[in-house]
Design a protein around this motif. Structure first.
Motif, short mmCIF file in Angstrom:
data_model
loop_
_atom_site.label_atom_id
_atom_site.label_comp_id
_atom_site.label_asym_id
_atom_site.label_seq_id
_atom_site.Cartn_x
_atom_site.Cartn_y
_atom_site.Cartn_z
N LEU A 255 0.84 -1.20 0.00
CA LEU A 255 0.00 0.00 0.00
C LEU A 255 0.87 1.25 0.00
O LEU A 255 0.59 2.23 -0.71
CB LEU A 255 -0.92 -0.01 1.23
N ARG A 259 1.34 4.00 -3.05
CA ARG A 259 1.29 5.45 -2.81
C ARG A 259 2.50 6.14 -3.44
O ARG A 259 2.36 7.17 -4.13
CB ARG A 259 1.27 5.71 -1.30
N TRP A 279 -7.11 5.83 0.06
CA TRP A 279 -7.65 4.50 0.35
C TRP A 279 -8.28 4.48 1.74
O TRP A 279 -9.40 3.97 1.91
CB TRP A 279 -6.55 3.44 0.24
N ASP A 280 -7.59 5.02 2.73
CA ASP A 280 -8.13 5.04 4.09
C ASP A 280 -9.47 5.77 4.15
O ASP A 280 -10.41 5.34 4.84
CB ASP A 280 -7.14 5.71 5.05
N TYR A 305 -12.85 -4.27 -0.46
CA TYR A 305 -11.63 -4.95 -0.07
C TYR A 305 -11.18 -5.96 -1.13
O TYR A 305 -10.00 -6.05 -1.47
CB TYR A 305 -11.84 -5.70 1.26
N ALA A 308 -9.62 -4.27 -4.04
CA ALA A 308 -8.30 -3.72 -3.73
C ALA A 308 -7.24 -4.81 -3.66
O ALA A 308 -6.10 -4.59 -4.08
CB ALA A 308 -8.36 -2.97 -2.41
N LEU A 320 -6.41 0.44 -10.06
CA LEU A 320 -6.78 0.67 -8.67
C LEU A 320 -6.84 2.17 -8.37
O LEU A 320 -7.78 2.64 -7.70
CB LEU A 320 -5.77 -0.03 -7.74
N ILE A 324 -10.24 4.09 -7.14
CA ILE A 324 -10.33 4.83 -5.88
C ILE A 324 -10.78 6.27 -6.13
O ILE A 324 -11.66 6.79 -5.44
CB ILE A 324 -8.98 4.79 -5.13
N ARG A 380 -4.16 -1.66 7.95
CA ARG A 380 -4.81 -0.89 6.88
C ARG A 380 -5.26 -1.78 5.72
O ARG A 380 -6.29 -1.52 5.10
CB ARG A 380 -3.87 0.19 6.36
N PHE A 381 -4.47 -2.80 5.43
CA PHE A 381 -4.75 -3.56 4.22
C PHE A 381 -4.26 -5.01 4.29
O PHE A 381 -4.96 -5.94 3.88
CB PHE A 381 -4.08 -2.86 3.02
#
Length: 489
Positions: A255, A259, A279-280, A305, A308, A320, A324, A380-381
């Motif tokens: 993740l 970014r 994403w958060d 989820y 992702a 992705l 988003i 987070r993921f």
């Protein structure tokens, strides 16, 4: 590929007999009868025991194909490039629509010095006669299914679908069902080596093909020639939780890497904003209420989820990022389209994976504790990986088994590993764990993801030198990323 691998019991009946006994018996291979099979290839069926623990028992056939060398041959190079799917079809780049174009370049290079011989895994074949692909009447559950599961009833429904699929596979495979383990495929590899007239096996494996290679190193160390591991699946973790922690950590780190990639790329749909925070924010919205999508549809948290997890493969990062951004703008429809979970298939590939990696499943209650601990290290993921990997096997039981265990390898020639820093398919932490257990292992790191051998020119150069001359890259050599630089262009 991909993906992968899981918990452990003992080695069951397959390893109840001492390794030296049955292992050496597999050299007694039946002769190969080669026939032209189109595209300049020769094909044959390797007849082997269903279970090498019972060499006098029922027989089955394994499909092999050879692309003869175009130059002076150094002999055969045996390959298995994982799955799902077949390896022999990759020798037909003109007829395989999903074959990446870079594979044709790699194949041309390999054929300049080798007769390239691909072997299909049991039950996975492109052959129209002899060794047939096992097609199961009932579809399996999607590997993404447990990501969306909210109640135990959802988990039970997923299990029921996989159980029905497995039962139909057992009927379709008939007696061959009890031989579908990597332990048996490693014996098939040795039978092929013998049938090809080779004292030592020269082998290149990708993804699941590396599981067969791990078994071969244990069973036949005296017959190992040069062996290349690409995108290694870690079959050495005896417990599910330590194994899945490596996946959780890798995905959590991905993740951040997603970014950073987006921050560098002006063509990223989230360029100019922190993609991780985006994403958060989307997750926070989905927890409050399903996300709106076009045509009156909605995307619940589980579906978000699942999309992702699919999109976190570096090759799908552009999709992705776009999904988003559009979802934050009010339309989460891409999570129902480009990033929708893949449906379950009809092959035996996942059944074979579960035989090798998850012959014993954690209970539903046990997994709740595991997931709580995964959320602590990858909140987070990455915690989603527990559900993703378990979703492959949840509901399957009673097949053959060859459980994960620490490697017992010694006195083998240098083995070359290529490990991608962006590999979240067979995660790089697990790959490193395997290599550390082989004293003669030499690791070549590269900046790309899973199965980069064909697409990374630096990697191709070093691997070709190793396979042809035995020369290993200098210590500390790293191949820079090439595939990821092209993503989004």
């Amino acid at each position: 590929m991909n993906r992968r691998r899981l918990i452990a019991l003992c080695l069951a009946a397959c390893l109840a007999v001492p390794l030296g006994g049955i292992a050496l018996a597999s050299a007694q291979a039946h002769g190969l009868v080669w026939k032209d099979c189109g595209d300049g290839l020769r094909c044959a069926e390797l007849v082997v025991p269903v279970d090498w623990a019972d060499p006098g028992g029922p027989k089955t056939a394994v499909h092999v194909a050879e692309a003869p060398a175009t130059g002076k041959s150094m002999g055969p190079l045996v390959i298995n490039l994982g799955g799902p799917g077949t390896s022999t079809v990759l020798l037909r780049p003109k007829s395989a629509a999903d074959t990446p174009p870079e594979w044709a370049i790699l194949l041309k290079q390999l054929r300049s010095r080798f007769d390239v011989v691909a072997i299909d895994s049991r039950g996975m074949s492109e052959s129209s006669s002899g060794a047939k692909r096992v097609s199961c009447a009932e579809p399996e559950a999607s590997v993404y299914g447990l990501i969306s599961a909210q109640t135990k009833h959802d988990w039970d429904a997923h299990a029921a679908k996989n159980a029905a699929h497995q039962a139909s596979c057992r009927l379709a495979a008939k007696s061959a069902w009890r031989g579908m383990t990597a332990w048996n495929v490693a014996h098939d590899l040795d039978a092929l080596r013998d049938a090809l007239g080779q004292d030592k096996l020269r082998y290149a494996g990708n993804s699941y093909g590396t599981v067969y290679a791990q078994a071969y190193l244990e069973l036949f160390p005296q017959r190992v020639g040069r062996m290349y591991f690409d995108g290694t699946a870690d079959h050495t973790q005896q417990e599910f939780e330590p194994w899945i922690r490596n996946y959780a950590r890798t995905q959590e780190r991905h993740l951040t890497r997603f970014r950073d990639w987006c921050a560098r790329r002006t063509d990223c749909a989230l360029h100019g904003r922190d993609a991780g925070k985006a994403w958060d924010e989307l997750v926070a919205r989905a927890r409050r209420a399903p996300l709106p999508a076009s045509a009156g549809r909605t995307v619940p948290e589980g579906q978000l989820y699942a999309g992702a997890v699919k999109g976190m493969n570096p090759a799908r990062w552009p999709l992705l990022a776009t999904a988003i951004r559009k979802a934050l703008d009010g339309d989460a429809g891409d999570f129902l389209a480009d990033l929708a979970p893949d449906p379950g298939g009809s092959s035996v590939s996942q059944d074979s994976l579960c035989n090798d990696f998850m012959p014993k499943l954690p209970t539903y209650e046990e997994f709740q504790g595991i997931e709580a601990r995964l959320r602590e290290i990858a909140p987070r993921f990455g915690w989603l990986e527990g559900r993703f990997e378990l979703g492959r096997c949840w509901g399957r039981s009673g097949g053959a088994s060859w459980a994960p265990h620490p490697l017992r390898v010694k006195d083998v020639p240098p083995v070359l590993f290529a490990i991608g820093e962006l590999d979240n398919n067979t995660n790089y932490l697990g790959q490193q764990h395997v290599a550390e257990q082989i004293s003669s292992a030499h690791v070549l790191w590269h900046g790309d993801g899973h199965a980069a051998w064909a697409s990374n020119t630096c990697l191709r150069r070093h691997v070709f030198a190793y396979l042809t001359t035995g020369a290993l890259p200098a210590p500390g050599t790293r191949c820079p990323a090439e595939r990821i630089q092209k993503v989004g262009k």
